[in-house]
Write an enzyme that holds these catalytic residues in place. Structure first.
Site, PDB file in Angstrom:
ATOM      1  N   ASP A 132       0.870  -1.181   0.000  1.00  0.00           N
ATOM      2  CA  ASP A 132       0.000   0.000   0.000  1.00  0.00           C
ATOM      3  C   ASP A 132       0.908   1.233   0.000  1.00  0.00           C
ATOM      4  O   ASP A 132       1.545   1.537   1.015  1.00  0.00           O
ATOM      5  CB  ASP A 132      -0.895   0.027   1.243  1.00  0.00           C
ATOM      6  CG  ASP A 132      -1.982  -1.037   1.228  1.00  0.00           C
ATOM      7  OD1 ASP A 132      -1.780  -2.087   0.578  1.00  0.00           O
ATOM      8  OD2 ASP A 132      -3.024  -0.830   1.878  1.00  0.00           O
TER       9      ASP A 132
ATOM     10  N   LYS B 152      -7.051   3.517  -2.306  1.00  0.00           N
ATOM     11  CA  LYS B 152      -7.324   3.419  -0.861  1.00  0.00           C
ATOM     12  C   LYS B 152      -7.520   4.811  -0.290  1.00  0.00           C
ATOM     13  O   LYS B 152      -6.827   5.755  -0.660  1.00  0.00           O
ATOM     14  CB  LYS B 152      -6.155   2.695  -0.187  1.00  0.00           C
ATOM     15  CG  LYS B 152      -6.211   2.614   1.330  1.00  0.00           C
ATOM     16  CD  LYS B 152      -4.985   1.850   1.830  1.00  0.00           C
ATOM     17  CE  LYS B 152      -4.856   1.931   3.350  1.00  0.00           C
ATOM     18  NZ  LYS B 152      -3.638   1.225   3.841  1.00  0.00           N
TER      19      LYS B 152
ATOM     20  N   LYS C 213     -10.349   0.407  -1.337  1.00  0.00           N
ATOM     21  CA  LYS C 213     -10.105   0.021   0.054  1.00  0.00           C
ATOM     22  C   LYS C 213     -10.416   1.212   0.952  1.00  0.00           C
ATOM     23  O   LYS C 213      -9.879   2.300   0.764  1.00  0.00           O
ATOM     24  CB  LYS C 213      -8.652  -0.423   0.250  1.00  0.00           C
ATOM     25  CG  LYS C 213      -8.314  -0.764   1.708  1.00  0.00           C
ATOM     26  CD  LYS C 213      -6.884  -1.277   1.848  1.00  0.00           C
ATOM     27  CE  LYS C 213      -6.497  -1.441   3.315  1.00  0.00           C
ATOM     28  NZ  LYS C 213      -5.109  -1.944   3.481  1.00  0.00           N
TER      29      LYS C 213
END
Length: 217
Positions: A90, A154, A183
């Site tokens: 990430d 995200k 996400k």
């Protein structure tokens, strides 16, 4: 919701997290068959060994939490994480450059990191830090992430002024449709909040409250 546990990246990114804390979240992830543990890079090799022969991934963060590292450093972080056994990364978008309007630079930075992950068959998510963006910027950043080749966009690091909101996810979904996944991270503390994020379009949740979400704490 069926299989809610498999949407959860069980997260511990606090700087003061001890080895005992890492052992705890690894144990909890195993017991609940969460999608992954999300931990700082230092702990990847340690956690990966404990998660061998399970369905739980070992995930980590890159350029965290500000996104302001150089591209070379971010790529080096990816390669180290791969060596240590990571499954997914990430990475934080360079938020200052994005807000400066230097979209080509932001895209090049992300593509280098994403390509490094993909070269080793690892999945990439990009954190856009929605708390620092306008509605228009959230949509623009989500589109940029999709075009850069990531699997997920995200919402948040969890270290800024707020975490994810349902509104963030709605805007992101509007921008990317079904091209990539979303996400929602930060601010997911209960089953109700988790289901609201999923209903809005998220398919993965980053939370340090995985047990609460599952009704076990």
């Amino acid at each position: 919701m069926e299989n809610l546990n498999r949407t959860i990246d069980h997260t511990l990114l606090a700087p003061e997290a001890t080895q005992t804390d890492i052992d705890r979240i690894v144990r909890e992830a195993k017991e609940n068959n969460f999608r992954s543990v999300m931990i700082n890079p230092y702990w990847v090799a340690y956690a990966h060994k404990q998660l061998a022969d399970t369905d739980v991934n070992t995930d980590t963060v890159i350029g965290f939490p500000l996104g302001a590292n150089t591209t070379a450093i971010k790529v080096a972080e990816v390669l180290q994480a791969v060596q240590d056994g990571v499954d997914e990364i990430d990475v934080v978008m360079n938020i200052g450059e994005f807000k400066s309007g230097h979209l080509d630079a932001v895209t090049a930075d992300l593509k280098a990191v994403i390509d490094a992950a993909h070269a080793h068959h690892k999945l990439a998510k990009v954190i856009i830090e929605t708390a620092l963006l306008s509605d228009e910027e959230i949509m623009q950043a989500s589109e940029l992430v999709a075009n850069a080749g990531a699997e997920f966009v995200k919402t948040s690091t969890g270290f800024s002024t707020r975490g994810a909101s349902v509104k963030d996810v709605v805007l992101m979904k509007k921008a990317v449709g079904d091209r990539i996944k979303i996400k929602a991270s930060g601010g997911v503390h209960s089953k109700e909040e988790a289901e609201a994020m999923i209903d809005a379009g998220a398919s993965r949740l980053g939370t340090s409250s995985g047990l609460k979400v599952m009704g076990k704490a």
